[in-house]
Each structure stands twice: as structure tokens, then as C-alpha cells.
Design a protein around this motif. Structure first.
Motif, PDB file in Angstrom:
ATOM      1  N   VAL A 167       4.448  24.606  24.237  1.00  0.00           N
ATOM      2  CA  VAL A 167       5.791  25.192  24.256  1.00  0.00           C
ATOM      3  C   VAL A 167       6.223  25.599  22.846  1.00  0.00           C
ATOM      4  CG1 VAL A 167       8.236  24.739  24.696  1.00  0.00           C
ATOM      5  CG2 VAL A 167       6.520  23.990  26.352  1.00  0.00           C
ATOM      6  N   ALA A 168       6.011  24.715  21.860  1.00  0.00           N
ATOM      7  CA  ALA A 168       6.404  25.009  20.481  1.00  0.00           C
ATOM      8  C   ALA A 168       5.650  26.214  19.936  1.00  0.00           C
ATOM      9  CB  ALA A 168       6.172  23.789  19.595  1.00  0.00           C
ATOM     10  N   ARG A 169       4.373  26.288  20.224  1.00  0.00           N
ATOM     11  CA  ARG A 169       3.560  27.404  19.753  1.00  0.00           C
ATOM     12  C   ARG A 169       4.041  28.719  20.372  1.00  0.00           C
ATOM     13  NH1 ARG A 169      -0.932  28.860  16.275  1.00  0.00           N
ATOM     14  NH2 ARG A 169      -1.294  31.023  16.880  1.00  0.00           N
ATOM     15  N   TYR A 170       4.279  28.713  21.665  1.00  0.00           N
ATOM     16  CA  TYR A 170       4.711  29.931  22.357  1.00  0.00           C
ATOM     17  C   TYR A 170       6.052  30.424  21.822  1.00  0.00           C
ATOM     18  CZ  TYR A 170       6.012  33.124  26.115  1.00  0.00           C
ATOM     19  OH  TYR A 170       6.405  34.234  26.823  1.00  0.00           O
ATOM     20  N   LEU A 171       6.959  29.502  21.536  1.00  0.00           N
ATOM     21  CA  LEU A 171       8.305  29.869  21.101  1.00  0.00           C
ATOM     22  C   LEU A 171       8.426  30.049  19.589  1.00  0.00           C
ATOM     23  CD1 LEU A 171      10.384  27.464  23.393  1.00  0.00           C
ATOM     24  CD2 LEU A 171      10.044  29.929  23.698  1.00  0.00           C
ATOM     25  N   GLY A 172       7.371  29.733  18.849  1.00  0.00           N
ATOM     26  CA  GLY A 172       7.438  29.816  17.390  1.00  0.00           C
ATOM     27  C   GLY A 172       8.345  28.750  16.799  1.00  0.00           C
ATOM     28  N   ALA A 173       8.410  27.601  17.482  1.00  0.00           N
ATOM     29  CA  ALA A 173       9.325  26.528  17.079  1.00  0.00           C
ATOM     30  C   ALA A 173       8.619  25.487  16.220  1.00  0.00           C
ATOM     31  CB  ALA A 173       9.903  25.850  18.319  1.00  0.00           C
TER      32      ALA A 173
END
Length: 422
Positions: free
Chosen positions: A115-121
Motif C-alpha cells: 500500500v505504501a509503495r503504491y501510494l508513494g507514502a
């Protein structure tokens, strides 16, 4: 050949095929066939055939000689790496907690990273919530924090502390299915993330059918990197597990036997009794059944060393010890000076972690019940090349060998780990 003869031959061939299919269905009558929480299952891997062969398991079946040390060579990672662009700025924060034991931690890490990777978070280092008491621990109480940061370096941004701008408010929570898809993140997580700048991820575990229905191929590389190697035990706990494994291996070597880890907990056995009473379905195997199973497929009763995941001895285990006298719990294996910290605490997280990693390192692993513990221990063992994983079943044939009961995860490459290693 006449048309009539050809038809008769074809009919005979079809009849024979039906009998073969029926025989295979009967042969596979163990708990894998009714396992509906198998979140790690995946279609057969393209990375070649399994290394488990009847010849490589001769030592397990007949025990005239010891198996190859470590069961075989560990596999190599075959995922793609896509480093972050150094100039790319963080778009916000993803936070999460590790809950319910190490078998869940591995999957929860993967979901949060994806999720973090996909959102750039930026990913916040998680805490650990005890499933028994709700007690909160820091990640460093169980795992090596620096290793966690190092292994995720370049994959996602990681921060040790919660930023000041979000520390005084509770982040919105979003539930995501394990091995979450791009489409799900885009529709369910991204809008909240964009509005708030921070989201707390909570993984849930649907049935294997709903988990596998979505094509998540584009995210598998990130899940692989997060699942394997990110969580390394902190030094004290690693030392305890290592000493226990070495002790059990030494005991088995002295008698020229084998070291088997069996996931056998009386609390789970009691639950299985209730489920069986109400559903009339067999969801697990009791201590005596495990003992009879291992005896019938050729394990020596006097030389085999068995570690059970039950912490303290329970009378329910007596029947297994009657069959295999060298049966031990962690209480009888752990060094006396370590019990105060790791066994006497009201917090059972240490015990779960010890069981998970001992089962991952044993020569042979036998799950007595289906569940995520079984699935993720198998994933760890596949990566290490430890393919001797035997699934219990009622044995009808007197000529049955260990080869007949190798976990389908391994014999059929039916495990997500095969998408990560080759």
C-alpha cells in the motif's frame, strides 16, 4: 480395427481414467482439501518442478540413513526490484500494527509495504499488539529494527517516529484484504489517503478463492520483498531459538534419528473437538493420531525427537509420548535462565515467535491443524529449501510412505513463495 472395437476401447479408457481420478481424490483425504483460510496459495509456479522426489525422501520413509542436512539448498529470490526515485517526495504516511502472532506479522508487513509503495507514502515502523491481553510492545522487543529499515530501504520510505503533524490525531483506519490489489488500493484506500495524508492499514484474511480471484501480479514483487527477510529476530530471541534448535538436533543426532516439529496446541485441539462436534468435519489431528501417523509412515519410535508447540506439558500429550518417548515442549528444551523472560510472562507473543521459528528450522514439520501458522511456516521453509513437510491423514495402505503425505504446497508448488523464489 472396426468402429465397434474402437468405441469399446475408448469406453474402456474413459472408465479407467474415472477410476484413477477417484483414487486420487480418496488418497488426498486430509485437511488441506477443506482448508479455506489458505491465503498463501497460488497457481503452480512457472519456476520449474519441485525438488521433492520419492528418492530424496527415502531417509524419511525408511530411516535407514539421515536425510540431507537442511533438506536441500535454499532457493534464490527471483522477484524484480524497482528502487524508489531519490527525487520523489513522500505523499503522506501509512501506519499499521502487527497482531495475532508471527504468522500474521509476515502477511501484515507485506500488505502495508504494498500500500505504501503504491501510494508513494512513508511507512511508519509498527508496534506489536498482543492478541491475548491487548498489551502493546515496540517492534524492537521481538524483531531487529535496523534490519527492518535496511531491508525496506529503496523499496519504501520508513520512519521510526510519527511526524508531529499527525501525532495528535488518530489516523483513519482502512481494512484491506491480504495480498491487496492495485484496484482495491485505488478505490478504497487512495481517496482517504489523499484527503487525510495518513491511513492506518488493517489486514484481513478472506478465503483462498476470493484472495486468488484478483490478478495482483504487478504487486507481487513488493509483497515478496516485504515477506521474506524483513522480520529478523532481535539478538536475545534469536539466540534462544538457535540454542533450542541446536539442542533438539543434537539429541536426534546422538540417536541417529530425526528432529520433527509438530504444531500441536491443546487450546487448538479443544477448538477442533467443538468444530468437529457441530460440523461433523475433521479439521485437525489429536496427539495420539499424530503419533500413529508418524509411526505408520516409518519414523523410529525410539530415536525420533519431537518438539510440540504446546508450552507446558498437558495430559493430552501423554498418548504421543507413549508412542514417541522423546517428545518435548519448549519448557523442557529452553535454557533455565531464559524461562523467566520468555515463558513466565503473561504476554504469549514470545512463545508464538519461538514456535514459529523452531518449526521453520526443524528437519521435518508436521501441522496438526490447518491455518495461517501452517501456511506461513511452509513459506519460510520453501525459501530455505526445507521441503520435508508432512500433512497427517488416516492411512489406509500398509505400504504408505512419507512421500505420500508431503504437503501439496510443496508437491504441487501450490504456495505464494514459489512466486518469490526459484
Amino acid at each position: 480395427m472396426s468402429t465397434m472395437d474402437l468405441r469399446q476401447a475408448l469406453a474402456g479408457l474413459l472408465t479407467l481414467s474415472m477410476f484413477i481420478m477417484l483414487g486420487n481424490m480418496i488418497k488426498k483425504d486430509h485437511f488441506d482439501s477443506i482448508y479455506d483460510i489458505d491465503i498463501e496459495a497460488t497457481p503452480a509456479s512457472k519456476h520449474g518442478s519441485t525438488e521433492v522426489t520419492e528418492q530424496s525422501l527415502t531417509a524419511v520413509s525408511h530411516l535407514s540413513q539421515r536425510p540431507r542436512k537442511g533438506n536441500g539448498e535454499g532457493l534464490r529470490p527471483c522477484w524484480n526490484t524497482f528502487p524508489l526515485k531519490e527525487t520523489q517526495e513522500s505523499q503522506g504516511f501509512i501506519t499499521f500494527s502487527l497482531t495475532d502472532g508471527p504468522e500474521y506479522h509476515i502477511s501484515q508487513i507485506a500488505d502495508a509495504v504494498v500500500v505504501a509503495r503504491y501510494l508513494g507514502a512513508t511507512l511508519m515502523i509498527p508496534d506489536i499488539k498482543s492478541s491475548k491481553s491487548g498489551y502493546s510492545m515496540s517492534l524492537g522487543d521481538i524483531y531487529d529494527v535496523q534490519n527492518f529499515i535496511n531491508r525496506l530501504g529503496g523499496l519504501v520510505r520508513v520512519t521510526r517516529t510519527q511526524p508531529a503533524q499527525v501525532s495528535n490525531r488518530n489516523p483513519p483506519k482502512v481494512k484491506v484484504p491480504n495480498r491487496v490489489s492495485e484496484d482495491y488500493i485505488a478505490k478504497k484506500v487512495k481517496p482517504i489517503f489523499k484527503a487525510k495524508g495518513i491511513v492506518k492499514i488493517e489486514s484481513y484474511f478472506p478465503s483462498v478463492n476470493s484472495t486468488m480471484a484478483v490478478n495482483k501480479k504487478s504487486l507481487d514483487s513488493f509483497a515478496c520483498q516485504a515477506m521474506f527477510g524483513t522480520l529478523k529476530l532481535q539478538s536475545d530471541l534469536h539466540e534462544v531459538v538457535d540454542s533450542m534448535v541446536q539442542k533438539l538436533q543434537t539429541w536426534s543426532q546422538k540417536s541417529n534419528g530425526q528432529f520433527i516439529a509438530v504444531d500441536l496446541r491443546t487450546r487448538m485441539l479443544e477448538r477442533e473437538r467443538h468444530i468437529k462436534y457441530y460440523t461433523r468435519r475433521k479439521l485437525g489431528y489429536q496427539a495420539q493420531e499424530i503419533g500413529e501417523f508418524l509411526k505408520k509412515i516409518g519414523f523410529n519410535q525410539e530415536t525420533t525427537v519431537i518438539y510440540v508447540t504446546q508450552t507446558k506439558w498437558n495430559p493430552d500429550l501423554d498418548t504421543l509420548k507413549d508412542i514417541f518417548p522423546k517428545t518435548y515442549t519448549k519448557e523442557s528444551v529452553m535454557a533455565e535462565d531464559r524461562k523467566g523472560k520468555f515463558l513466565s510472562s503473561e504476554n504469549s507473543e514470545f512463545e508464538k515467535v519461538i514456535d514459529f521459528y523452531v518449526c521453520s528450522q526443524s528437519e521435518v514439520f508436521v501441522p496438526s491443524i490447518p491455518g495461517l501458522f501452517y501456511a506461513n511456516v511452509v513459506g519460510m521453509r520453501i525459501a530455505l529449501g526445507k521441503n520435508q513437510i508432512l500433512v497427517p491423514s488416516e492411512i489406509a495402505s500398509p505400504s504408505a510412505s512419507a512421500y505420500d503425505y508431503i504437503s501439496p504446497y510443496v508437491s504441487q508448488h501450490n504456495h505464494f513463495a514459489y512466486a518469490c523464489f526459484c
